[in-house]
Design a protein around this motif. Structure first.
Motif, short mmCIF file in Angstrom:
data_model
loop_
_atom_site.label_atom_id
_atom_site.label_comp_id
_atom_site.label_asym_id
_atom_site.label_seq_id
_atom_site.Cartn_x
_atom_site.Cartn_y
_atom_site.Cartn_z
N ASP A 246 0.83 -1.21 0.00
CA ASP A 246 0.00 0.00 0.00
C ASP A 246 0.86 1.26 0.00
N TRP A 247 1.93 1.21 0.77
CA TRP A 247 2.80 2.39 0.84
C TRP A 247 3.41 2.69 -0.53
N MET A 250 0.80 4.22 -2.88
CA MET A 250 0.53 5.65 -2.63
C MET A 250 1.75 6.50 -2.97
N LYS A 253 1.88 7.23 -6.61
CA LYS A 253 0.85 8.21 -6.97
C LYS A 253 1.28 9.62 -6.53
N VAL A 254 1.68 9.71 -5.30
CA VAL A 254 1.97 11.02 -4.72
C VAL A 254 3.23 11.63 -5.32
N MET A 255 4.18 10.81 -5.67
CA MET A 255 5.41 11.32 -6.28
C MET A 255 5.24 11.52 -7.79
N GLU A 256 4.03 11.21 -8.29
CA GLU A 256 3.68 11.48 -9.69
C GLU A 256 4.57 10.72 -10.67
#
Lengths: 604, 604
Positions: A246-247, A250, A253-256
């Motif tokens: 999960d980490w 995410m 996603k968050v670091m694009e």
């Protein structure tokens, strides 16, 4: 700190400043003899990219001299500064330093003995002209002012996702979307290097989720942070596999990151004329060819799964698979299971099988190093990677650099006494194991876990409970034997024992990473590049000659524009910095003369 | 620091230590007169939960005395300590302090003038018997040892998700899954309070994603961190809405919150006998009744959208909607758009409409405070929330506590000179605006943005570009008027002007949060609780009497077990700490006598 400590440390700082001034002056005046004389005769200089555009340890004055003769003119080092007060550690003065080169900012670590450098570490931190957009340089986000042609952040991201790999080519392609590929992808993203990460599994984190149920990280959280977004303070010490999955999802996603899941690499070939790769991929059924300038294999420090050829295996009526394919213990309640191997995976799988009510036998072919997880944390890692270290102000970055500051040649002498202590501390535990017939070792020179890991990447188990089951006979053990042949419902060992079997798990390890190059590119390129990992210690599975660094990892190889990235979370985090800077420099056309490109001595 | 500074600060520390010793002794000996005498006659004591189990500012010695008379016996404060060197700030000595109560650890801030306390802040940090599982107390994660009944982390999570709300009841239900509900949910998770968050949108972050396209956070990143996982160093200064949406989604996953998307609250009623709520929800079509002990409305500091009743609006042939329903400017190219209102949303919407080629008129009914985003950052927020502040060692937590240390009564005198400076600094900008007919104000007492925000939650715009469009006449402006009546294809203003219109946007604000209580629970409960937000400053939209704290926010209300949570990211982050501790204490049966529960003076 007592007043005496303060005085000692101040004088330590003065010694370092004096040394740095001398060294700086020698380098500025191109007085290589004088610069070399700043080192002990057997002194070490470990350079991560800043001088050599390579990952290189120079051992002794001669090697240092040769390196400077080749690099000094181009590198133009300057501004050697002490970064914080040095400390005197039983006669060894230890200091954090900074410096600059023509193109980069650097940070380093110095150990002085009697005024001479015993060890010097130099690392590249940042390219002067291409600083990362962080802190003060972070993007503004929303663009203030009115702009009729404004694209929102989301529209720009969607445009990028639609175009990259189609109308625009990535500069860099990373094959393998585990923690290694993802962390490196984040660093390249930060450096504005257009990058695609591909992985055959659907989502980031699936490489973890799809492994056996009881898997968790065997290293503690302080050792495992990803770049840029550390785990929060409530994160468990040993991350369960689905949680790390999960980490990573995410994080991607968050670091694009431009992450292509369900994408397999079919083939890759380097076009010498265009100096770029042609990489054919299958993206969820769509075939396309990418043309990156740089190709990175981040397929794990392990290569392809290795299964020995055993007479009769084709006639086995039960289930048989490599440890990497093992689904976990649930399906095997009441079944007779044979696990071939005695390292980490073998132990994890045996324990989970036993927990699920299987009858399980471990076939230990040769001796294994065992260290209890708690002991590993307390005695080995704790000084650099623990809550106590964090409280002492040892950041993850500082811990990584401290670890990196110890040349591999010297590392055994740091580890050997530690593992003597471990052997003593857990003597009862080890006795129970050997009493049960377990073949135990601490490495050929009693240097324990980490040296085994660096030399061969195998031959150990970090005990999180399975050893007790072995000691108690709950996991049955057959040691110093292997499987001689396989019958339809049993295996016959080399000592003649026959074991009924419904399942055989081959926990028999992995090949060298260049096996991936053979599979994806060609055998010719794989052979040209040669063996990955290991440093030539001439111990088991790590043949010489001595390299002083891990073969082919995070640095230029004999194949232009082909790179290998991998290792545990600590290594992936730390070395991705240097690999990303090497890639960025090439993209920006910065001159990157590689000093002493390693030769290939072994095919695998 | 010069030697003189060091001396001055040392003596500042000594003064604080002396004061703390006196104060401690007075409290230990229950000598309330002596304790009160430690304060200036008009001194302030702001308490966040640690003494009052309430959020309360005591103003002047009498109020302090009353509070101590009621609380001292039960609270048993002790161990008042200076946490780091105090500083002397032009005659005001400022110090960080720690203390304990019978049940909790506390942290505070003290301002001394001539040896007496001008302001004292006391906050609850942690319940002694229920520390958060962080750092040294973090969970182990993987359970070492062999256990045939082992459940993996994933299995436990899935079990929890399957049971909570069905076979097991949550202790706490949070209605509203925006950043407020999510951040509070994370704190409650950390405190092992079984909690469900419900939101009518499908996924965490959708509350942001579904707003108009050009939306971004108007506050800078340093102000906006969530608890536990700060934004990384590469995060943009002003987060675009879809990016904050992604962050909230990953945060919810990684913090393991029980988040029910696509779930609407139908009704809620408090069962006095069972002392629990009956809350009927519709979860993706499934109706079920939850029985939490505590109910939290985290539906935003704004209540229900407010649309004025205007004659003829039912006959309007075009499109009309509240600003919260506005989809963004794309659909309105070439259309005639009228936006009623002159605050934040009105400006954002007008600018996006103009960017998309609409003909747009803003109807500004009354004056608005404007501050340029850059100026807000540099002059107002920068000292506590900026890269520079971070570099000075001002952590987010410290910035929050510093901000909290200023009693609301005193706050205007801190802000007024700042906004005088702002007015001067941006005089040209303000002149252009007023020249264009814009009605500008700095608040009734020239205290600017934040006081307006605290008093009424409206009446301002943080300029990120729209003001320039207003000044240039690109956004047409009609000020000091409102819409008198609406015809089928136009609006007629109170000055007689008639404007053709295809779209009317009502940027006319929101009601008080207790409107949600009326909608979900009952008008009776909403009235009993009364108005939320505002502190009784007797300025526009913030009627007296003076409360000294925000009404009904983050603290007990006149309705047992009903709580209101909201505010901007800074407030949600900071006050969720105190709200979560109040909830946890109740769950654990700790005595929580609320001192001076606020009365209700206004229905909305």
């Amino acid at each position: 700190m007592t007043d005496q400590d303060v005085k000692t440390n101040l004088s330590a700082s003065q010694q370092v400043i004096h040394w740095l001034q001398n060294f700086d002056q020698a380098l500025q005046t191109k007085n290589i003899e004088k610069a070399v004389d700043c080192f002990e005769a057997q002194g070490y200089w470990r350079d991560l990219v800043s001088f050599t555009w390579n990952i290189k340890t120079l051992e002794g004055q001669d090697e240092i001299k040769q390196m400077l003769l080749h690099t000094l003119k181009n590198i133009e080092p300057s501004d050697w500064q002490l970064e914080e007060e040095a400390i005197d550690n039983q006669g060894v003065i230890e200091a954090w330093i900074t410096f600059n080169t023509k193109v980069a900012h650097g940070r380093g670590h110095l150990r002085l003995r009697s005024g001479k450098a015993w060890t010097l570490l130099t690392t590249m931190v940042e390219l002067k002209d291409f600083p990362e957009k962080r802190k003060n340089l972070r993007p503004k986000g929303a663009e203030h002012g009115a702009n009729p042609n404004r694209l929102t952040w989301l529209e720009k991201r969607q445009l990028e996702e639609a175009n990259l790999g189609y109308s625009e080519q990535p500069y860099c392609l990373i094959i393998g979307g585990g923690q290694g590929g993802i962390g490196l992808g984040a660093r390249l993203r930060q450096l504005d290097v257009p990058t695609i990460i591909i992985d055959k599994m659907a989502k980031p984190g699936d490489t973890w989720r799809n492994r056996y149920k009881s898997l968790s990280l065997h290293d503690p959280v302080w050792y495992d942070h990803m770049p840029y977004i550390p785990f929060p303070e409530n994160w468990p010490v040993f991350t369960p596999k689905d949680k790390i999955g999960d980490w990573l999802e995410m994080y991607t996603k968050v670091m694009e990151l431009n992450y292509w899941g369900s994408t397999e690499c079919i083939s890759a070939a380097f076009d010498e004329q265009l100096q770029q790769w042609n990489v054919e991929v299958n993206r969820s059924g769509e075939r396309l060819v990418l043309h990156p300038k740089q190709l990175i294999l981040a397929t794990g420090m392990s290569g392809l799964p290795q299964i020995p050829k055993i007479p009769g295996m084709e006639s086995f009526a039960g289930e048989q698979h490599h440890s990497s394919q093992h689904p976990g213990g649930e399906a095997y309640k009441g079944k007779k299971c044979v696990v071939l191997g005695g390292n980490n995976s073998a132990h994890d799988i045996c324990a989970a099988l036993w927990e699920n009510g299987a009858d399980v036998t471990m076939i230990q072919r040769s001796s294994t190093h065992i260290i209890k997880s708690d002991t590993l944390m307390d005695v080995v890692l704790g000084g650099l990677y623990s809550e106590e270290a964090v409280e002492k102000g040892i950041t993850t970055y500082k811990a990584d650099l401290t670890f990196a500051s110890i040349p591999f040649k010297v590392m055994p002498q740091f580890h050997e006494p530690v593992y003597r202590q471990v052997a003593k501390l857990d003597a009862d535990f080890y006795k129970k194991l050997t009493d049960a017939g377990f073949l135990l070792d601490f490495g050929e020179d009693h240097t324990g876990l980490f040296m085994k890991y660096l030399r061969r990447g195998s031959g150990y188990y970090i005990d999180v409970g399975a050893s007790e089951l072995v000691a108690q006979g709950k996991i049955k053990l057959k040691s110093a034997v292997t499987i001689d042949h396989i019958k339809s419902n049993s295996v016959v060992l080399t000592d003649g024992t026959e074991l009924d079997a419904d399942l055989i798990v081959y926990a028999t390890g992995f090949g060298s990473m260049n096996g991936w190059a053979a599979k994806i590119i060609s055998q010719e390129v794989a052979d040209k590049v040669g063996k990955c990992w290991g440093m030539g210690s001439d111990t088991a599975k790590d043949p010489g000659p001595w390299e002083g660094e891990l073969r082919n990892m995070w640095k230029p190889t004999q194949q232009t524009a082909l790179w290998f990235h991998g290792g545990n979370l600590h290594q992936s985090r730390h070395y991705s910095q240097y690999l990303s800077l090497q890639i960025k420099a090439r993209m920006e056309g910065i001159d990157t003369p590689v000093y002493d490109l390693q030769e290939s001595h072994h095919l695998q």
